[in-house]
Design an enzyme around this catalytic site. Structure first.
Site, mmCIF file in Angstrom:
data_model
loop_
_atom_site.group_PDB
_atom_site.id
_atom_site.type_symbol
_atom_site.label_atom_id
_atom_site.label_comp_id
_atom_site.label_asym_id
_atom_site.label_seq_id
_atom_site.Cartn_x
_atom_site.Cartn_y
_atom_site.Cartn_z
ATOM 1 N N TYR A 123 21.961 19.778 -7.233
ATOM 2 C CA TYR A 123 23.335 19.330 -7.473
ATOM 3 C C TYR A 123 24.293 20.485 -7.744
ATOM 4 C CZ TYR A 123 22.928 14.240 -7.757
ATOM 5 O OH TYR A 123 22.786 12.909 -7.469
ATOM 6 N N LYS A 190 8.137 18.417 -10.392
ATOM 7 C CA LYS A 190 7.236 18.504 -9.228
ATOM 8 C C LYS A 190 6.760 19.961 -9.173
ATOM 9 C CE LYS A 190 5.573 16.645 -5.345
ATOM 10 N NZ LYS A 190 4.744 15.437 -5.218
ATOM 11 N N ASP A 223 6.524 11.815 -8.602
ATOM 12 C CA ASP A 223 6.080 10.668 -7.792
ATOM 13 C C ASP A 223 5.213 9.726 -8.632
ATOM 14 O OD1 ASP A 223 4.576 12.969 -7.738
ATOM 15 O OD2 ASP A 223 3.923 12.794 -5.656
ATOM 16 N N ASP A 247 18.826 11.617 -11.591
ATOM 17 C CA ASP A 247 19.730 10.703 -10.892
ATOM 18 C C ASP A 247 18.941 9.528 -10.322
ATOM 19 O OD1 ASP A 247 22.073 9.813 -9.537
ATOM 20 O OD2 ASP A 247 21.283 10.697 -7.699
#
Ligand code: NAD
Length: 360
Positions: A123, A190, A223, A247
């Site tokens: 972002y 991640k 995930d 988000d």
């Protein structure tokens, strides 16, 4: 009397911010609203969707209540929402997702708080269009320093995650947990794939966690986190995430409690605070007096708490909770079917809440 910047936003923003203004005033707390327009129409009129006057107003008043603002997809002006958070260094996005009895959802007793980093990550807005000089330079640079090939027809977005940015957001999550008697903080990442950006976020999370031995700490890969939230949301308490995952998981968590119409939020920095719902401008319903104002009203509850108006906050929260429970004066998205003829309008919900608060 609190002087607060009020940004109606665009799409359905003006309808819901008006509903919120009315219920906030009904709590008996005095406000002087400094109305500042921003967004799509302002872009067409003034050539800039976020004129300096808006930022100056927030800097003066320190607190703002903001309706959603449309961001053109793929092209056009950059997100006003993201620019505002960066310009005011509102580094923390706090999004509580709590079950309200009577809301239509497959889950009950959800009580999850999302703490989203608000200034970095994908972002950051550092992007290079396909075939641009910037994209070509980066492709050459990467080839020279690592030997890796990026296809020449690529667009490129940069993902910076810093020690500074990670440390302050993780610290914020733990401080929030401590202050609000929460039991656990989960850092989401991640890091197995993005070892130097998400890996850094995880490493910093672990370091900060050591300073809060009274609060449980764990980490989860994004995930797996998504699956766990759908399957066993009751295991989670405070989640701290880099910007993009924050988000996405915010909308997932909103889904657990009955939808975006119930998910409030606050963008907080060390100097300023901007309160806004998680949802966007829902432009297809613009002007129809139809969408759910509860998410913005609950953002108003957060603003009252931030201002120290605890009793007013409780009164408004209780009025919203009992209206949801009764299920009568709620909008289409909270009815058994979206075309339910008994659905209340946006302003009708505000009328119901105002009369409830003033009778309390
Ligand atoms: P959205 O949140 O506006 O809408 C997603 C879905 O939820 C739609 O079906 C919509 O009708 C529904 N919805 C949203 N708010 C609702 C409400 N209060 N009551 C009932 N239903 C509601 O997301 P989107 O469609 O992806 O985005 C629309 C625009 O909003 C885009 O331009 C996007 O960039 C912008 N946006 C702004 C913000 C912000 O201002 N902070 C946040 C997210 C999206």
């Amino acid at each position: 009397m609190y002087k607060v910047t009020l940004i109606p936003g665009d799409g359905t923003g003006p309808e819901i911010t008006e509903a919120v203004r009315r219920v906030l005033e009904a709590t008996g707390v005095s406000f002087e609203w400094e109305i500042q327009n921003a967004g799509e129409d302002v872009y067409h009129q003034e050539g800039n969707p976020l004129p300096d006057r808006v930022l100056e107003s927030i800097k003066r008043n320190k607190v703002a209540l903001k309706g959603p603002i449309t961001t053109p997809v793929g092209t056009g002006f950059r997100s006003v929402n993201v620019t505002l958070r960066q310009a005011l260094d509102l580094y923390s996005c706090l999004r509580p997702c709590k079950s309200y009895a009577g809301a239509r959802t497959k889950y009950s007793n959800i009580d999850i708080v999302i703490v989203r980093e608000n200034t970095e990550d994908l972002y950051a807005g550092i992007e290079y269009q396909k075939d641009s000089e910037g994209a070509k330079a980066i492709i050459d640079l990467v080839k020279n320093i690592s030997g890796n090939t990026i296809r020449s027809d690529s667009g490129i977005s940069i993902k910076p995650i810093s020690v500074f940015g990670s440390e302050r957001i993780v610290r914020f999550a733990f401080e929030y947990a401590r202050k609000n008697k929460r039991r656990k903080v989960t850092s989401v990442h991640k890091a197995n794939i993005m070892k130097y950006s998400d890996g850094l976020f995880l490493e910093v999370s672990r370091e900060v966690a050591k300073k809060y031995p009274d609060i449980e700490f764990e980490d989860k890969i994004i995930d797996n986190m998504c699956m766990q939230l759908v399957q066993k949301p009751e295991l989670y308490d405070v989640l701290v995430l880099p910007n993009l995952y924050g988000d996405i998981v915010s909308d997932l968590a909103a889904g657990l409690i009955g939808g975006l119409g119930l998910a409030p939020g606050a963008n907080l920095g060390s100097e300023y605070a901007v309160f806004e719902a998680t949802h966007g401008s829902a432009p297809k319903y613009k002007g129809l007096n139809k969408v759910n104002p509860f998410a913005m009203m609950l953002s108003g509850v957060m603003m009252l708490r931030y201002l120290g108006e605890t009793t007013a906050a409780e009164n408004l929260d209780n009025a919203i909770a009992s209206t949801i429970k009764e299920g009568k004066y709620v909008t289409y998205d909270m009815k058994p079917s979206p075309d339910d003829p008994t659905a209340a309008t946006t302003s009708g919900v505000a009328d119901a809440i105002v009369s409830k608060i003033t009778r309390q």
